[in-house]
Design an enzyme around this catalytic site. Structure first.
Site, PDB file in Angstrom:
ATOM      1  N   CYS A   1     -21.055  24.673 -11.062  1.00 50.90           N
ATOM      2  CA  CYS A   1     -22.107  23.477 -10.753  1.00 50.90           C
ATOM      3  C   CYS A   1     -21.294  22.181  -9.852  1.00 50.90           C
ATOM      4  CB  CYS A   1     -23.079  22.982 -10.598  1.00 50.90           C
ATOM      5  SG  CYS A   1     -24.217  24.044 -11.492  1.00 50.90           S
ATOM      6  N   ASN A  49     -20.028  28.451  -5.502  1.00 54.48           N
ATOM      7  CA  ASN A  49     -20.502  29.042  -6.862  1.00 54.48           C
ATOM      8  C   ASN A  49     -21.334  29.822  -7.162  1.00 54.48           C
ATOM      9  OD1 ASN A  49     -20.923  29.119  -9.230  1.00 54.48           O
ATOM     10  ND2 ASN A  49     -22.307  26.645  -9.504  1.00 54.48           N
ATOM     11  N   GLU A  50     -22.706  29.000  -7.555  1.00 53.95           N
ATOM     12  CA  GLU A  50     -23.859  29.560  -7.582  1.00 53.95           C
ATOM     13  C   GLU A  50     -25.032  29.984  -6.155  1.00 53.95           C
ATOM     14  OE1 GLU A  50     -25.330  30.230 -11.542  1.00 53.95           O
ATOM     15  OE2 GLU A  50     -26.607  28.489 -10.617  1.00 53.95           O
ATOM     16  N   GLU A  91     -14.580  24.483 -16.800  1.00 52.31           N
ATOM     17  CA  GLU A  91     -15.848  23.778 -15.916  1.00 52.31           C
ATOM     18  C   GLU A  91     -15.463  22.272 -16.265  1.00 52.31           C
ATOM     19  OE1 GLU A  91     -19.940  23.978 -15.110  1.00 52.31           O
ATOM     20  OE2 GLU A  91     -19.780  22.739 -12.934  1.00 52.31           O
TER      21      GLU A  91
END
Ligand code: AHR
Length: 679
Positions: A245, A376-377, A50
């Site tokens: 993120c 993603n999350e 990331e």
């Protein structure tokens, strides 16, 4: 015949109880070496990338100029004016730009050229140069009709001493790419790049760029060789990209859009980095994404590393901790189309629209994309509503692509439980992405968390994990706790398809998140203790596991902290919390190609374990055992720029007389034993 080639017959041990070989042993590891268990996923150990902690721009991406396109909110950030006996003015302007995606550029109005009028860039905290190395300079430029000069690009040290120079001719009234090569005469850490106009008139500059000639695999627009080499040494089976993120963005306009990251770097729009202000007290207002390390470079890096690409795409949701913005379900089509187009960009024929763009970038062959993450999350019903739309569209067109779905930021909480209820219920899923940033004790308690999980549902991607506590350090203790946990990932390597530590990179003095796997500055790099754990697991992944039993006094645990008692609706969730920990954490398996039995043992405790290792079901073993040990004097030890290999694997070898032998597992250690066996 060489001694290590001599195989000798030993007991046929299956089912015969074995006596301890010495009186003071306090553990026994029994390995049913002749009883092949399930296969271990070949993708089990990979990397998570990331652009956090200046991991891409200012890090892995080898561009040395910061704010090369003048698109920062502070448009002259990292630039300063250079006036050498000259007169003139500068401006950041947008009239008739290079292209619409790159609207700002620098205008130099030179009234009197003197010895030069221009600007200097200080890079990402200084430009590091090596004596004798070449640096490729390029710029998009145009000039007014009355401008009768050239451009000079000069590398200077902190005192203004020139270290290398090139002259660029051919300026016209239309934007043009000018290129030159500079050889540095010195090794310095804080050089700057000076670009000077040499005549009276107007000069416009944009995309001012400087790259070392030597990048990883010597690619243009390439990656820092030393940092990429650290990735190569991890021997990752896959690479997750671009996060994290950053996929979500703080708000939807800020999200990561892969189509912005391909093609000519001058046509990739800049975006501010959501890690600018994501963490209180850790602001980095000038942290931007050039997307110079974009999706093409990602796929190419995967190819160079020999690993599988695993892209993660935005699913129509921005960060659920921050803006919580959602794309209405009836407006999701462009997002879904982005996912379909990415598959075409990676795999499509060169006659397809996106396959042609890949070919135009120099890669007509497909990149063999096989897996793709949706969100993603993300968590909650908003996610599942969007996920299902993506999932259906992807499977309708691309049965061959496995979809990675999210399970939220926690495990063992309500959102995580909802996710698994969905994925085991009517919501189809191939691989579910779980994240855990937890204290060391959690990792020790959870080494068995997948042992009893149903094999009939989706597989697991331990997509982000790291020991993380209030101290935010990368200690040996944390790394060995991760290793203990990872013995469970290997043991369950039929269910756990992939795993990756996160985050990967952190730049000294410019980071937002700790701990991290690899630390670097402009000239140096080192791997943390956790780095070596990841590398050892990847290099010693068995093809299939064999049963292992550990005997010895169990370690009784303190009672569960209240933080771990989660609820699902109104119902308290039964926490995963064993009453005790094993005296050692062990897994074993067979490496078919090498013909080795691999025994991986983590001792996360402060005392050594004197263990008896019992191999059952083997007819013959070689006496030579190769051991790799990761440990250090204190559980609190860490690697650093000053002591980059304080904690590093050490190779040893010893001989055994048969399939029962004593071995000492040091305190706070990870040990890998490799033996040649015959059933
Ligand atoms: O790895 C740092 C962050 O942790 C990732 O961006 C996010 O997915 C997780 O919350």
């Amino acid at each position: 015949m060489k001694p290590h080639r001599i195989f000798f017959a030993v007991w046929l041990l299956a089912n015969i109880p074995v006596p301890l070989v010495a009186a003071d042993l306090n553990a026994r590891i029994t390995i049913e070496a002749g009883a092949p268990g399930h296969a271990v996923s070949p993708l089990l150990h990979g990397i998570f990338f990331e652009d956090i902690n200046y991991g891409a721009d200012g890090g892995l991406y080898a561009e040395l100029v910061q704010n090369r396109s003048f698109e920062h909110a502070e448009s002259l950030y990292a630039w300063s004016l250079v006036i050498r006996g000259a007169e003139g003015g500068i401006d950041i302007t947008t009239a008739d730009p290079l292209n619409a995606k790159n609207p700002h550029y620098l205008r130099l109005e030179v009234a009197k050229p003197g010895q030069g009028f221009g600007i200097a860039n200080s890079g990402y905290g200084g430009i590091a140069l090596k004596a004798g190395e070449n640096y490729f300079f390029s710029v998009r430029a145009r000039a007014s009709e009355n401008y009768a000069g050239s451009l000079r690009a000069v590398l200077e040290d902190e005192t203004g001493r020139p270290l290398g120079e090139c002259k660029l001719d051919g300026l016209t009234t239309v934007w043009k790419k000018l290129e030159g090569t500079l050889k540095s005469s010195g090794t310095v850490t804080h050089a700057r790049l000076v670009v000077l106009a040499t005549a009276t008139g107007r000069v416009d500059l944009d995309v001012v760029s400087l790259f070392p000639e030597h990048t990883f695999h010597d690619r243009r627009n390439g990656l820092r060789a030393d940092l990429a080499q650290m990735l190569a040494e991890l021997q990752p089976a896959f690479m997750r990209f671009p996060g994290g993120c950053i996929v979500e963005g703080r708000d939807l306009p800020n999200r990561y859009q892969w189509k912005d990251t391909i093609g000519d770097i001058a046509e990739r729009p800049q975006n501010w980095n959501r890690w600018q202000d994501a963490i209180r007290g850790q602001t980095a207002p000038q942290y931007y994404q050039t997307y110079g390390l974009g999706f093409f470079e990602f796929f190419q890096l995967c190819e160079d590393l020999g690993c599988e690409p695993v892209p993660i795409l935005n699913c129509g949701m921005a960060c659920q901790y921050q803006s919580k913005q959602l794309v209405p379900l009836d407006q999701l089509d462009p997002f879904v189309q982005d996912a379909l187009d990415l598959i075409e960009f990676a795999n499509g024929p060169t006659t397809s629209m996106w396959g042609a763009k890949r070919a135009a970038m120099g890669h007509p062959d497909p990149f063999h994309l096989k897996r793709l993450g949706i969100g993603n999350e993300q968590w909650g019903e908003d996610y599942f509503a969007r996920y299902q739309i993506f999932q259906a569209a992807l499977k309708a067109k691309h049965q061959e692509i496995q979809v990675v779905s999210g399970a939220g930021p926690g495990v063992d909480d309500g959102s995580w439980k909802l996710a698994w209820d969905k994925f085991r219920g009517g919501t189809p899923a191939d691989i579910v992405d779980e994240h855990y940033y937890r204290p060391a004790q959690w990792f020790l308690e959870n080494s068995t968390r997948y042992d009893a999980q149903s094999r009939s549902g989706p597989r697991v991607f331990a997509g982000e994990f790291a020991v993380r506590d209030g101290r935010m350090r990368s200690t040996l203790h944390g790394a060995i706790a991760e290793a203990a946990f990872m013995t469970g990932l290997v043991r369950n390597g039929d269910l756990v398809a992939m795993s990756s530590y996160a985050p990967l990179f952190a730049k000294a003095g410019a980071f937002q998140w700790q701990p991290d796997l690899i630390w670097f500055d402009n000239t140096r790099v080192f791997g943390t203790a956790s780095y070596h754990v990841q590398s050892l697991f990847a290099r010693n992944r068995p093809d299939f596991v064999v049963p292992v039993t550990v005997e010895g006094a169990p370690i009784v645990l303190p009672s569960l902290p209240a933080r771990d008692v989660a609820t699902y609706g109104a119902t308290p969730l039964p926490p995963f919390h064993p009453d005790s920990l094993p005296t050692l954490f062990a897994v074993a398996g067979r490496d078919d190609r090498a013909g080795d039995l691999i025994i991986t043992v983590a001792n996360p405790f402060a005392e050594a374990r004197e263990a008896e290792v019992v191999l059952r079901g083997v007819a013959r073993i070689t006496p030579d055992v190769r051991a790799t040990v990761l440990t250090s004097g204190s559980a609190d030890d860490e690697n650093s720029f000053e002591s980059p290999r304080k904690i590093a694997p050490r190779d040893e070898s010893f001989t055994v007389a048969g399939p029962v032998f004593a071995h000492r597992f040091p305190p706070n250690s990870l040990t890998i034993l490799r033996l040649k066996i015959r059933e």
